[in-house]
Design a protein around this motif. Structure first.
Motif, PDB file in Angstrom:
ATOM      1  N   ALA A  69       0.856  -1.185   0.000  1.00 29.17           N
ATOM      2  CA  ALA A  69       0.000   0.000   0.000  1.00 29.17           C
ATOM      3  C   ALA A  69       0.891   1.233   0.000  1.00 29.17           C
ATOM      4  N   PHE A  70       0.641   2.138  -0.921  1.00 25.86           N
ATOM      5  CA  PHE A  70       1.476   3.326  -1.057  1.00 25.86           C
ATOM      6  C   PHE A  70       0.798   4.530  -0.417  1.00 25.86           C
ATOM      7  N   ALA A  71       1.583   5.283   0.353  1.00 27.81           N
ATOM      8  CA  ALA A  71       1.111   6.526   0.969  1.00 27.81           C
ATOM      9  C   ALA A  71       2.210   7.569   0.797  1.00 27.81           C
ATOM     10  N   VAL A  72       2.534   7.840  -0.455  1.00 28.73           N
ATOM     11  CA  VAL A  72       3.667   8.694  -0.822  1.00 28.73           C
ATOM     12  C   VAL A  72       3.254   9.617  -1.968  1.00 28.73           C
ATOM     13  N   PRO A  73       4.050  10.637  -2.285  1.00 26.22           N
ATOM     14  CA  PRO A  73       3.738  11.507  -3.414  1.00 26.22           C
ATOM     15  C   PRO A  73       3.693  10.743  -4.729  1.00 26.22           C
ATOM     16  N   PRO A  74       3.011  11.286  -5.732  1.00 23.35           N
ATOM     17  CA  PRO A  74       2.820  10.568  -7.003  1.00 23.35           C
ATOM     18  C   PRO A  74       4.116  10.128  -7.671  1.00 23.35           C
ATOM     19  N   ALA A  75       5.127  10.986  -7.698  1.00 22.49           N
ATOM     20  CA  ALA A  75       6.372  10.629  -8.369  1.00 22.49           C
ATOM     21  C   ALA A  75       7.072   9.467  -7.675  1.00 22.49           C
ATOM     22  N   VAL A  76       6.971   9.409  -6.361  1.00 24.57           N
ATOM     23  CA  VAL A  76       7.582   8.313  -5.608  1.00 24.57           C
ATOM     24  C   VAL A  76       6.823   7.018  -5.861  1.00 24.57           C
ATOM     25  N   GLN A  77       5.506   7.078  -5.885  1.00 29.15           N
ATOM     26  CA  GLN A  77       4.690   5.907  -6.193  1.00 29.15           C
ATOM     27  C   GLN A  77       5.049   5.359  -7.569  1.00 29.15           C
ATOM     28  N   ALA A  78       5.227   6.256  -8.549  1.00 33.48           N
ATOM     29  CA  ALA A  78       5.561   5.831  -9.908  1.00 33.48           C
ATOM     30  C   ALA A  78       6.924   5.173  -9.966  1.00 33.48           C
ATOM     31  N   ALA A 102       3.013   9.257 -18.647  1.00 33.51           N
ATOM     32  CA  ALA A 102       4.058   8.282 -18.951  1.00 33.51           C
ATOM     33  C   ALA A 102       4.363   7.420 -17.731  1.00 33.51           C
ATOM     34  N   GLY A 103       4.471   8.044 -16.558  1.00 30.65           N
ATOM     35  CA  GLY A 103       4.709   7.284 -15.339  1.00 30.65           C
ATOM     36  C   GLY A 103       3.544   6.386 -14.992  1.00 30.65           C
ATOM     37  N   ALA A 104       2.325   6.864 -15.197  1.00 29.99           N
ATOM     38  CA  ALA A 104       1.141   6.056 -14.927  1.00 29.99           C
ATOM     39  C   ALA A 104       1.090   4.859 -15.858  1.00 29.99           C
ATOM     40  N   ARG A 105       1.473   5.070 -17.117  1.00 25.55           N
ATOM     41  CA  ARG A 105       1.443   3.982 -18.096  1.00 25.55           C
ATOM     42  C   ARG A 105       2.432   2.877 -17.722  1.00 25.55           C
ATOM     43  N   ARG A 280      -8.046   2.755 -14.408  1.00 23.85           N
ATOM     44  CA  ARG A 280      -8.804   3.956 -14.059  1.00 23.85           C
ATOM     45  C   ARG A 280      -7.838   5.075 -13.672  1.00 23.85           C
ATOM     46  N   GLY A 281      -6.804   4.709 -12.959  1.00 21.41           N
ATOM     47  CA  GLY A 281      -5.795   5.695 -12.579  1.00 21.41           C
ATOM     48  C   GLY A 281      -5.127   6.332 -13.779  1.00 21.41           C
ATOM     49  N   LEU A 282      -4.840   5.526 -14.802  1.00 22.65           N
ATOM     50  CA  LEU A 282      -4.237   6.068 -16.020  1.00 22.65           C
ATOM     51  C   LEU A 282      -5.201   6.996 -16.739  1.00 22.65           C
ATOM     52  N   HIS A 283      -6.472   6.614 -16.822  1.00 22.68           N
ATOM     53  CA  HIS A 283      -7.478   7.471 -17.460  1.00 22.68           C
ATOM     54  C   HIS A 283      -7.553   8.824 -16.758  1.00 22.68           C
ATOM     55  N   LEU A 284      -7.604   8.819 -15.449  1.00 23.79           N
ATOM     56  CA  LEU A 284      -7.668  10.077 -14.701  1.00 23.79           C
ATOM     57  C   LEU A 284      -6.382  10.883 -14.867  1.00 23.79           C
ATOM     58  N   GLN A 285      -5.251  10.197 -14.939  1.00 25.29           N
ATOM     59  CA  GLN A 285      -3.971  10.891 -15.127  1.00 25.29           C
ATOM     60  C   GLN A 285      -3.955  11.652 -16.446  1.00 25.29           C
ATOM     61  N   GLN A 286      -4.507  11.050 -17.489  1.00 31.01           N
ATOM     62  CA  GLN A 286      -4.539  11.722 -18.786  1.00 31.01           C
ATOM     63  C   GLN A 286      -5.457  12.940 -18.741  1.00 31.01           C
ATOM     64  N   ILE A 287      -6.578  12.832 -18.028  1.00 29.15           N
ATOM     65  CA  ILE A 287      -7.475  13.985 -17.913  1.00 29.15           C
ATOM     66  C   ILE A 287      -6.781  15.116 -17.158  1.00 29.15           C
ATOM     67  N   LEU A 288      -6.052  14.798 -16.100  1.00 28.18           N
ATOM     68  CA  LEU A 288      -5.295  15.816 -15.361  1.00 28.18           C
ATOM     69  C   LEU A 288      -4.304  16.524 -16.295  1.00 28.18           C
ATOM     70  N   ALA A 289      -3.629  15.748 -17.124  1.00 26.06           N
ATOM     71  CA  ALA A 289      -2.665  16.343 -18.054  1.00 26.06           C
ATOM     72  C   ALA A 289      -3.379  17.234 -19.063  1.00 26.06           C
ATOM     73  N   ASP A 290      -4.556  16.813 -19.516  1.00 20.10           N
ATOM     74  CA  ASP A 290      -5.320  17.617 -20.469  1.00 20.10           C
ATOM     75  C   ASP A 290      -5.786  18.934 -19.835  1.00 20.10           C
ATOM     76  N   VAL A 291      -6.181  18.886 -18.566  1.00 22.83           N
ATOM     77  CA  VAL A 291      -6.566  20.118 -17.874  1.00 22.83           C
ATOM     78  C   VAL A 291      -5.366  21.059 -17.761  1.00 22.83           C
ATOM     79  N   GLN A 292      -4.228  20.524 -17.374  1.00 27.99           N
ATOM     80  CA  GLN A 292      -3.026  21.340 -17.258  1.00 27.99           C
ATOM     81  C   GLN A 292      -2.667  21.963 -18.605  1.00 27.99           C
ATOM     82  N   GLN A 293      -2.816  21.193 -19.671  1.00 24.59           N
ATOM     83  CA  GLN A 293      -2.507  21.691 -20.998  1.00 24.59           C
ATOM     84  C   GLN A 293      -3.461  22.800 -21.425  1.00 24.59           C
ATOM     85  N   ALA A 294      -4.694  22.728 -20.937  1.00 29.65           N
ATOM     86  CA  ALA A 294      -5.721  23.706 -21.329  1.00 29.65           C
ATOM     87  C   ALA A 294      -5.605  25.025 -20.585  1.00 29.65           C
ATOM     88  N   THR A 295      -4.863  25.064 -19.483  1.00 28.26           N
ATOM     89  CA  THR A 295      -4.747  26.317 -18.726  1.00 28.26           C
ATOM     90  C   THR A 295      -3.716  27.254 -19.329  1.00 28.26           C
TER      91      THR A 295
END
Length: 295
Positions: A69-78, A102-105, A280-295
């Motif tokens: 079970a991981f309880a760490v920041p995203p980059a560490v989990q990846a 890429a890390g999620a994939r 599901r985590g990968l799908h959400l990760q891509q949406i997060l990236a798309d939001v960041q790209q749209a700002t």
């Protein structure tokens, strides 16, 4: 399974103390067997109440557990989750899955190759009121759109105010955002496009999503809003009127216990698919990236 699943926890921060530790200790099907954190003194403080071993490294953790079970920041989990999967360990994963798609994939590929069970801790999706709401929505197919608000002050004070990865530019988006986006996506169908995204200087996000079937939803998001209690509400609407998410908000520990129930069932039945699995985590990760790209 005849014996309790031995689980190792990576990380010993506030979320590990609040949810992972007591959740694994109290569940009849799991045992908190080992803890590893980069600060041994913090790991020891976390592990002692549960009589869990404190190990010196990640490899040592993998040798003594059945799941991680991981309880760490995203980059560490990846960094560590693919290694755990390749070692044949089942996974409990935090959101977001990684720092980028890429890390999620890479995590998904390792999980798929190893055929281990891997669940995202999308807390609210395991709450009974959310499951009932989503089941009711599926009985009708004429929804046209939806809205969500997640307004809280978690980055102003408290346990997470000093969290570096949460305090960065996209803080609320990558912390509460996966939960909120997941609910809108599950309620209305797959999010295919980010029509609009804006982040104000004080961290207030306004986002418009496009879903499959030409549906739309809006999300207002902030963790710097001094509101008590937090304002978290979701609703969909269409020709039948609106359907808000109602009922009590189930506590995180209870949601965690239900997640462990599902994980144990997946392991027992040798299944890897679940609505909140690693894909599901990968799908959400891509949406997060798309939001960041749209700002």
């Amino acid at each position: 399974m005849d014996e309790a699943l031995r689980v190792g926890v990576v990380g010993a921060g506030p979320w590990a103390h609040r949810v992972h530790g007591p959740g694994l200790y109290e569940h009849p099907g799991t045992r908190l067997a080992a803890v590893w954190a980069r600060r041994p003194d913090v790991a020891k403080t976390f592990a002692e109440p549960y009589d869990a071993a404190v190990v010196d490294g990640f490899d040592e953790l993998l040798e003594s557990v059945d799941a991680v079970a991981f309880a760490v920041p995203p980059a560490v989990q990846a960094e560590f989750a693919p290694q755990a999967a390749r070692a044949g360990k089942h996974l409990v994963l935090e959101k977001p899955l990684a720092a980028d798609p890429a890390g999620a994939r890479q995590i998904v590929e390792a999980v798929d190759e190893a055929r281990v069970a891997a669940l995202m801790m999308l807390t609210r999706r395991f709450a009974p009121e959310v499951r009932e709401w989503l089941a009711g929505l599926r009985e009708r197919d004429s929804w046209q759109g939806g809205t969500g608000r997640w307004l809280a002050g978690g980055l102003l004070a408290g346990d997470y105010a000093m969290s570096e990865w949460r305090q960065e530019q996209y803080g609320a988006l990558i912390d509460a955002g996966p939960h909120a986006i997941d609910l809108l996506d599950a309620a209305l169908g797959e999010i295919e496009q980010v029509h609009y995204a804006h982040r104000s200087s004080d961290g207030l996000w306004q986002i418009v999503f496009g879903h499959a079937g030409d549906l739309t939803s809006t999300l207002t998001l902030s963790l710097r809003m001094p509101v008590q209690p937090s304002l978290v509400d979701f609703a969909v609407y269409g020709e039948h009127g609106q359907a808000p998410l109602l009922g009590r908000r189930t506590a995180a520990r209870e949601c965690y216990a239900r997640m462990l129930d599902d994980l144990l069932t997946m392991i027992r039945e040798e299944r890897t698919e679940h609505p909140c699995d690693v894909r599901r985590g990968l799908h959400l990760q891509q949406i997060l990236a798309d939001v960041q790209q749209a700002t």
